[in-house]
Design an enzyme around this catalytic site. Structure first.
Site, PDB file in Angstrom:
ATOM      1  N   LYS A  52    -131.845  38.685   4.939  1.00  0.00           N
ATOM      2  CA  LYS A  52    -131.621  38.457   6.380  1.00  0.00           C
ATOM      3  C   LYS A  52    -132.855  38.889   7.168  1.00  0.00           C
ATOM      4  O   LYS A  52    -133.289  38.193   8.092  1.00  0.00           O
ATOM      5  CB  LYS A  52    -130.359  39.206   6.847  1.00  0.00           C
ATOM      6  CG  LYS A  52    -129.085  38.547   6.325  1.00  0.00           C
ATOM      7  CD  LYS A  52    -127.820  39.363   6.522  1.00  0.00           C
ATOM      8  CE  LYS A  52    -126.656  38.680   5.796  1.00  0.00           C
ATOM      9  NZ  LYS A  52    -125.381  39.406   5.896  1.00  0.00           N
ATOM     10  N   GLN A  96    -123.448  45.073   7.630  1.00  0.00           N
ATOM     11  CA  GLN A  96    -123.262  44.450   6.318  1.00  0.00           C
ATOM     12  C   GLN A  96    -121.962  44.967   5.692  1.00  0.00           C
ATOM     13  O   GLN A  96    -121.721  46.179   5.636  1.00  0.00           O
ATOM     14  CB  GLN A  96    -124.477  44.750   5.423  1.00  0.00           C
ATOM     15  CG  GLN A  96    -124.460  44.036   4.075  1.00  0.00           C
ATOM     16  CD  GLN A  96    -124.540  42.507   4.187  1.00  0.00           C
ATOM     17  OE1 GLN A  96    -125.090  41.965   5.143  1.00  0.00           O
ATOM     18  NE2 GLN A  96    -123.978  41.817   3.224  1.00  0.00           N
ATOM     19  N   ASP A 119    -122.048  37.540  13.386  1.00  0.00           N
ATOM     20  CA  ASP A 119    -121.291  37.168  12.182  1.00  0.00           C
ATOM     21  C   ASP A 119    -120.076  36.300  12.525  1.00  0.00           C
ATOM     22  O   ASP A 119    -119.515  35.637  11.656  1.00  0.00           O
ATOM     23  CB  ASP A 119    -120.766  38.438  11.485  1.00  0.00           C
ATOM     24  CG  ASP A 119    -121.648  38.872  10.314  1.00  0.00           C
ATOM     25  OD1 ASP A 119    -122.175  37.994   9.621  1.00  0.00           O
ATOM     26  OD2 ASP A 119    -121.782  40.093  10.119  1.00  0.00           O
TER      27      ASP A 119
HETATM   28  N1  GUN Z   1    -121.069  40.674   3.180  1.00  0.00           N
HETATM   29  C1  GUN Z   1    -121.013  39.521   2.480  1.00  0.00           C
HETATM   30  N2  GUN Z   1    -121.212  38.456   3.298  1.00  0.00           N
HETATM   31  C2  GUN Z   1    -121.392  38.947   4.537  1.00  0.00           C
HETATM   32  C3  GUN Z   1    -121.638  38.348   5.803  1.00  0.00           C
HETATM   33  O1  GUN Z   1    -121.732  37.125   5.963  1.00  0.00           O
HETATM   34  N3  GUN Z   1    -121.774  39.215   6.851  1.00  0.00           N
HETATM   35  C4  GUN Z   1    -121.668  40.552   6.708  1.00  0.00           C
HETATM   36  N4  GUN Z   1    -121.801  41.308   7.800  1.00  0.00           N
HETATM   37  N5  GUN Z   1    -121.432  41.144   5.549  1.00  0.00           N
HETATM   38  C5  GUN Z   1    -121.293  40.339   4.478  1.00  0.00           C
END
Ligand code: GUN
Length: 280
Positions: A52, A96, A119
């Site tokens: 990211k 996350q 998200d």
């Molecule tokens: N953990 C696995 N996929 C995601 C996601 O798309 N966003 C977040 N914040 N955590 C994750």
């Protein structure tokens, strides 16, 4: 032979479009900033967070990184989110997941301001999607829509079947297909005659979390098949929820694993970060 829907190519297109937008915004004096929070050091989460941050750097979005120890308390994490919510320089906040067990995930999701919820997990964002109001959309299902549309496949009036009803993928996926005027059926573990239901689909989106569960017997000839799953098979090779070798000869179009839906999630997160200036 199905057309291969290439998520690597399509996600690169999207990221390059965003890069141009971000450069134009910078010229007008607007900078976009994403705050990324990771609690603990789960190796898979570290890889996702790293990717990211790399995508932010590529596009020209500033990323602020908060790597908190495993022992961080819920109160400490909530205090950080609160601080970032009121920081005008921060456009998006991403925690996350999963967070350590002593922290209530729902509380964390609800603590992020819906205006910074890149998200798209906040109940306000989910509600806005379901009633067609502006808000952030969960990245993986938003990416699936882009894969379909950018492959020149129309959704309007089509029989769309989604397998899976998770809050992050299945439910928003069904809502988005409905928003695109598809005729949508959501299947799950209790669905009766799942094979017959899937066989009706012009567009089949599979997010059930079971390696290679969907073979050709579930698929109508010429259907578009989108595979959201990612697993390691018995030979440690990456595979999806769809048995690609079985389905590919009869599908009209299909996403591979890896290189299908996977790369789209981060591209759509970046899109949400850029969109945040319109929502704020
Ligand atoms: N953990 C696995 N996929 C995601 C996601 O798309 N966003 C977040 N914040 N955590 C994750």
């Amino acid at each position: 032979m199905a057309e291969l829907i290439d998520g690597k190519v399509i996600s690169k297109q999207i990221k390059d479009e965003l890069k141009e937008k971000v450069a134009a915004l910078k010229e007008q004096g607007t900078e976009i900033c994403l705050a990324v929070i990771q609690v603990g050091c789960d190796p898979a989460s570290s890889v996702y967070v790293g990717n990211k941050k790399k995508a932010c750097a590529y596009i020209g979005i500033r990323s602020e990184s908060y790597e908190l120890p495993e022992e961080t308390t819920e109160e400490e994490l909530l205090a950080l989110i609160d601080k970032l919510n009121s920081d005008d320089k921060v456009n998006g906040i991403l925690v996350q997941l999963p967070v350590p067990k002593h922290i209530n995930e729902d509380k964390i999701i609800k603590a992020i301001s819906p205006k910074k919820d890149v998200d798209g997990f906040h109940p306000m964002s989910v509600g806005a999607l379901s009633i067609g109001q502006p808000g952030f959309v969960s990245c993986t299902p938003a990416g699936v829509i882009q894969l379909i549309k950018r492959s020149g496949i129309s959704i309007e009036g089509k029989e769309c079947v989604v397998i899976g009803r998770s809050n992050i993928v299945g439910k928003p996926m069904s809502m988005l297909l409905l928003r695109e005027n598809g005729t949508v059926t959501t299947c799950h573990s209790r669905t009766k005659n799942i094979k017959e239901v899937c066989k009706r689909a012009d567009i089949l989106v599979v997010a059930i979390g079971k390696p290679k569960m969907i073979d050709a017997s579930y698929v109508k000839e010429g259907a578009t098949v989108i595979d959201v799953g990612i697993h390691r098979d018995e030979n440690n090779k990456l595979c999806g929820d769809v048995d690609f070798d079985s389905v590919e000869p009869i599908a009209g179009a299909i996403t591979p694993v890896p290189g299908g839906v996977g790369p789209m999630t981060i591209a759509m997160l970046m899109n949400n970060c850029v969109e945040s200036i319109n929502i704020q």
